[in-house]
Structures are given as structure tokens and as C-alpha cells.
Design a protein around this motif. Structure first.
Motif, PDB file in Angstrom:
ATOM      1  N   GLU A 162       0.421  -1.525   0.105  1.00 56.54           N
ATOM      2  CA  GLU A 162       0.035  -0.018  -0.041  1.00 56.54           C
ATOM      3  C   GLU A 162       0.830   1.786  -0.079  1.00 56.54           C
ATOM      4  O   GLU A 162       0.382   2.522  -0.407  1.00 56.54           O
ATOM      5  N   ALA A 163       1.864   0.932   0.862  1.00 59.71           N
ATOM      6  CA  ALA A 163       2.707   2.213   0.292  1.00 59.71           C
ATOM      7  C   ALA A 163       3.372   2.624  -0.841  1.00 59.71           C
ATOM      8  O   ALA A 163       3.731   3.102  -1.227  1.00 59.71           O
ATOM      9  N   VAL A 164       3.807   1.450  -1.213  1.00 61.05           N
ATOM     10  CA  VAL A 164       4.293   1.737  -2.655  1.00 61.05           C
ATOM     11  C   VAL A 164       3.784   1.728  -3.902  1.00 61.05           C
ATOM     12  O   VAL A 164       3.979   2.089  -5.205  1.00 61.05           O
ATOM     13  N   ARG A 165       2.435   1.709  -3.606  1.00 56.66           N
ATOM     14  CA  ARG A 165       1.810   1.321  -5.221  1.00 56.66           C
ATOM     15  C   ARG A 165       1.080   2.611  -5.676  1.00 56.66           C
ATOM     16  O   ARG A 165       1.341   3.879  -5.107  1.00 56.66           O
ATOM     17  N   ILE A 166       1.429   2.260  -7.224  1.00 59.82           N
ATOM     18  CA  ILE A 166       1.242   2.928  -7.768  1.00 59.82           C
ATOM     19  C   ILE A 166      -0.263   3.005  -9.334  1.00 59.82           C
ATOM     20  O   ILE A 166       0.718   1.959  -9.899  1.00 59.82           O
TER      21      ILE A 166
END
Length: 548
Positions: free
Chosen positions: A195-199
Motif C-alpha cells: 500500500e505504501a508503494v502502490r502506483i
């Protein structure tokens, strides 16, 4: 009275010829339009090349979106619902003739052993619970139970001690003093990091499109040539193609690299995309109690700019008097799909092709083929990192092969080759995978093995059931190595089955942060008594290992 005779011939009607001419014009213009769109009549080599790059990227993006969508559909039940899983390993057979009688007894006992693993996972609540059981001759010998949530981790061996031993991250200071280990405030999960790195795909597309446009605008007509009478051949597939060659002199390559680097340095949108993910991960880690030193946005931007300044300096300092060129050769089909691509240096005299990248990708009917490889330009045949995938899909049945190779001399450091067959019938998918693996280094003899994996998975409304087997054989094993081993795997997954983690109290648990000498004595006494009972109940088994 005289009559004057009209000697001029009558005019023919022009209506029909005009209609015919108009129809012919429509046909001709329509044909030219089709030729322009399909066969690239009147298009420049540069236009054909750029259209092919665009079409191929659109198809790649579509394929990736489809694959990711299928992955999300498969994973959705595991992320949205509690999942109870049971996995059994049985029929464990080791093919070996060991000189040690005791070791040989262990191998014989393994044939009647069964390992059972149960887990309950609730991703929404960040909770896990499960156990690990060892069975021998249809009798359960020992169990390890565990649980995990945001701040607690606990375990117990019920056959030897009745209480859980657990740690609570709320007691992290006391745990650090007792065990000398720095602990976080909470345990992170795979979902947290994703979720933190989702693009989003749209975010990537809008950020990278300007760079594609800059590349397209920078290519000059003189850099692109085309051979319309080429052909593409791979794995028995052959098709007419156009060979497009794009070349860059040192000056042209430097100019393009400079434009891209300068644009990236000034690109606030690209910077925000990168920094936001860094900040998300750093914040997540810091909030969870992990030791991180996050730099400020200003400092991050300073490092970001410095990185591109260093790159631009390297580009500017790389000037030589060499006439060597960078050359790219692509083969394009009639639908503007790039079938193959090669990147190479041309050598000092522009005649020696030093390959450093090659790629093939096509889908024709039921057949798919992909191969990507990085090569050592100084020795392309013996220096390679490659991935190859080929598959044919018809009526729910897929046959193919997959291979990965790492090669830095004549002997591959890693060579994995797999052939597979999978069949989908309704909600059931069966597959068979045969493989061979060689791993080598310069200091020891290569390790080579082969084997096969079979699996059958059935999806139901509330879960998935699967059965499988694994068999591995070692090629030319040493006398102290087994010839191979095999086992069977059975798994059952149930979606929506709630789990409950027991509350830790003085009656059922011991907090490791507050473990006292009296509690340690209690554990030793209870465990010692339980061990004696275990040996009595399994006397026959114990005697087998004590007998010479």
C-alpha cells in the motif's frame, strides 16, 4: 416553307460516366487509405518506427493490466476475508543408501511420517494463528502452536508445556534490556508495504508519456532506415516483416541523454512520484517503531538534483573521438507490432556488432513467445542473462516451456529449464511441470538435478482444494548424497472462516519480558516431566534410535 435539318450529333448523358468515375475514385482513395494505415505507403521510416513503438507499448500495457487484474482476482479472497489453510506433506521418500544405520532408520521412518500445517490469516485485522504438527505412523508426536497480531507474538509446545510464551511489543524496552534486541512497535505486513508503494497505471502513464514524446521528437529522419523485404523466424514461426534500423552517433546519443536527464531533473511530477513513495515507506517504518532516518523533502530534492548533475557531468566528460555508433534493429509485422529488438555497439570501424540486448515478443493465434537477454558486448555468446517463455493454448490446454540462464563463460552459472502442461476444466486446473537445474561456480563441482511437480487445484464458492506431488533426482550424486527424494502435498483453503486469538493471561501464558527465575524453574520441571512421559509413550520409537 423549308425545314432546317439539325446536323449536330446528340450529346450523350454524362451522368453514368460521372458515377463510374466517382465510384472509382472512392475505391482508389479507400485503397490508398488502407495502404497508408496497413502497409505504410507514403510513410517515412521514422513514422513507421515510432508508430510501431507506440503500438507495441500499448499492447504491452494492455497485457500487463490483464495479468495484474487476474492476479488481483485470485488474491482478493485472501485479502478481503479470513482464510483457514491446511497443508499436509506425506509419503516422504529419500532415495539413499547411507552407511550410518541410525541415519538409515530416520529415512525409513520418514516414509510413515506426515507433516501437517494449519494457518488462519485475517489480513483485514492483521492477525495470524496456526500450528505445525509432526505425525508418525498415524500418531501425532508433537505440535508447535503460534499466533501473531499487530503487537504480539506467541507460541507453545502443548505436549511439553501447557502455557504460551509470548512477547508484546508494548514491552519493547523491557525486552531490549533482557535480550539486547531492538524491537519495533508493531509487526509490518506485506500488505502494509504494498500500500505504501502502490502506483496507479494512470499515474505512471501521465508521468512517462512526456519522455516518450521527447524521444520521438529527438529522432531525426536520417537516423532511421527501413528494409521492407525482411522476414522474422523463431521457433518454427515465420512471417514477413520490415527491418527498421535506428542509429545514434556519439553526439546524437549524448544529446538525447542530456535532454532526458535535464528534463527529469526539472520534472516536479517525477520527483513527487519518487519522493512520495520514499516518504510513505519511511513514515510507515518510523510509525511502526523501526529504526529509520528519514531525510527532509528539501534534502531529498538536493540529492535528487545532485544525482542528475553527476549524470550530466558523466555524459559531458564521455566525449571521445571514436566513430562507434549505438545501433538498434527491430523487426515489425504488418500490425506495427515489434517482433524482435537488438541493441548493439558497432565497434570502432562500425562493422563489428557488439550485442548487449536482444528481445523477442510475439503472440500469433494460439502461440506466445517471449525472450529477453542481456549480453556481454565483448563476448555475447558466453556472457548472457536470459529469460525465455513459450506457450501454446488451445481449448483450455496450455503447453510450453520456460527457461532462465546466467552465463559468464562456457559453463552456465545457472541454467533452469522447465516444460509444462496445464489444463483448465470448469473450476479445476491441473498442471505438470518437468524441470532441470544446474548451478555452478568456479570453486566447486556443478550441482545438477531434475524432477517434476504435479498439481491439481479446484476452486469452490468458499475456498480452494489442491493435491500435488514433488519428485527431485540429483544427477551424479556423491556417495554421501541422496539420489533424490519425493513427497506428496495436499492443501485445503477455506474463505471466511473467522479466527480468534486467545487472550494472554497469567493462567495460560508467560510474558517473556517479565520472565522470572521461578517461572523458568516451573517451565523446566513441567517440560522435564512431559519429556519423560513422551519417551514412555513412544518407547518403541526411542529404542530404535538407541539401539546400535
Amino acid at each position: 416553307m423549308e425545314t432546317t435539318t439539325n446536323v449536330n450529333p446528340p450529346r450523350k448523358s454524362l451522368k453514368k460516366p460521372l458515377l463510374i468515375a466517382g465510384a472509382a475514385a472512392v475505391v482508389i482513395l479507400g485503397g490508398l487509405g488502407t495502404a497508408y494505415a496497413k502497409f505504410d505507403l507514403f510513410k517515412s521510416a521514422k513514422t513507421i518506427y515510432l508508430q510501431s513503438e507506440a503500438e507495441s507499448m500499448l499492447k504491452f500495457s494492455s497485457d500487463m493490466s490483464k495479468a495484474y487484474g487476474e492476479y488481483e482476482d485470485y488474491m482478493k479472497p485472501y485479502l478481503d476475508k479470513p482464510v483457514h489453510s491446511t497443508t499436509e506433506l506425506s509419503d516422504i521418500t529419500v532415495d539413499a543408501a547411507l552407511p550410518d544405520p541410525q541415519a538409515q532408520k530416520v529415512l525409513e521412518l520418514l516414509k510413515s511420517a506426515k507433516i501437517v500445517m494449519q494457518s488462519n490469516i485475517d489480513e483485514q485485522k492483521n492477525q495470524q494463528q496456526g500450528n505445525f504438527e509432526v505425525h508418525l505412523k498415524d500418531k501425532k508426536l508433537a505440535t508447535i502452536e503460534y499466533f501473531l497480531n499487530d503487537t504480539q507474538f506467541g507460541f507453545r509446545l502443548p505436549e511439553f508445556y501447557s502455557k504460551y510464551g509470548y512477547m508484546d511489543l508494548k514491552d519493547r524496552d523491557a525486552l531490549n534490556q533482557k535480550f539486547g534486541q531492538e524491537l519495533p512497535k508493531r509487526f509490518l505486513t506485506y500488505r502494509d508495504l504494498m500500500e505504501a508503494v502502490r502506483i496507479s497505471q494512470d499515474e505512471v502513464k501521465s508521468t512517462l508519456t512526456p519522455y516518450a514524446m521527447l524521444y520521438a521528437e529527438s529522432i531525426k529522419d536520417s537516423q532511421v532506415t527501413i528494409n521492407k523485404d525482411a522476414s522474422f523466424t523463431e521457433e518454427g514461426f515465420k512471417e514477413s516483416a520490415r527491418e527498421i534500423t535506428v542509429t545514434f552517433t556519439e553526439e546524437e546519443a549524448k544529446a538525447l541523454a542530456t535532454k532526458l536527464a535535464e528534463k527529469a531533473k526539472a520534472d516536479q511530477k517525477l520527483f513527487d512520484l519518487i519522493y512520495t513513495r520514499y516518504h510513505n515507506v519511511s513514515t510507515l517504518m518510523a510509525d511502526s517503531g523501526y529504526a529509520v532516518e528519514e531525510i527532509s523533502k528539501e534534502e531529498f530534492k538536493k540529492n535528487y538534483d545532485q544525482g542528475f548533475d553527476d549524470l550530466l557531468k558523466d555524459i559531458n566528460d564521455s566525449t571521445t573521438e571514436s566513430k562507434e555508433q549505438l545501433k538498434m534493429v527491430v523487426l515489425v509485422d504488418g500490425d506495427h507490432q515489434i517482433l524482435s529488438r537488438k541493441l548493439m555497439f558497432t565497434g570502432k570501424d562500425n562493422k563489428e556488432e557488439q550485442l548487449f540486448f536482444s528481445g523477442i515478443a510475439y503472440q500469433k493465434g494460439a502461440d506466445s513467445f517471449y525472450r529477453y537477454a542481456l549480453h556481454n558486448p565483448e563476448d555475447p555468446k558466453n556472457g548472457e542473462l536470459s529469460y525465455t517463455y513459450k506457450a501454446t493454448e488451445r481449448n483450455g490446454k496450455t503447453n510450453g516451456k520456460l527457461s532462465v540462464m546466467v552465463k559468464d563463460n562456457e559453463q552456465p552459472a545457472l541454467d533452469l529449464a522447465t516444460t509444462f502442461e496445464s489444463v483448465k476444466e470448469g473450476q479445476k486446473v491441473t498442471g505438470k511441470y518437468d524441470f532441470a537445474l544446474v548451478v555452478a561456480d568456479e570453486y566447486s563441482e556443478p550441482v545438477a538435478l531434475n524432477g517434476n511437480i504435479t498439481v491439481s487445484e479446484t476452486t469452490t464458492d468458499n475456498g480452494r482444494d489442491s493435491d500435488g506431488s514433488v519428485k527431485i533426482n540429483f544427477d551424479n550424486p556423491t556417495p554421501d548424497m541422496p539420489k533424490g527424494f519425493s513427497l506428496k502435498v495436499k492443501s485445503k483453503q477455506e474463505f471466511g472462516k473467522a479466527l480468534e486469538i486467545p487472550a494472554m493471561t497469567a493462567d495460560n501464558a508467560i510474558n517473556l519480558a517479565n520472565l522470572t527465575d521461578e517461572q523458568m524453574m516451573e517451565i523446566q520441571q513441567e517440560a522435564g516431566t512431559a519429556a519423560q512421559k513422551f519417551m514412555q509413550e513412544n518407547a518403541e520409537l526411542v529404542q530404535q534410535f538407541m539401539m546400535p
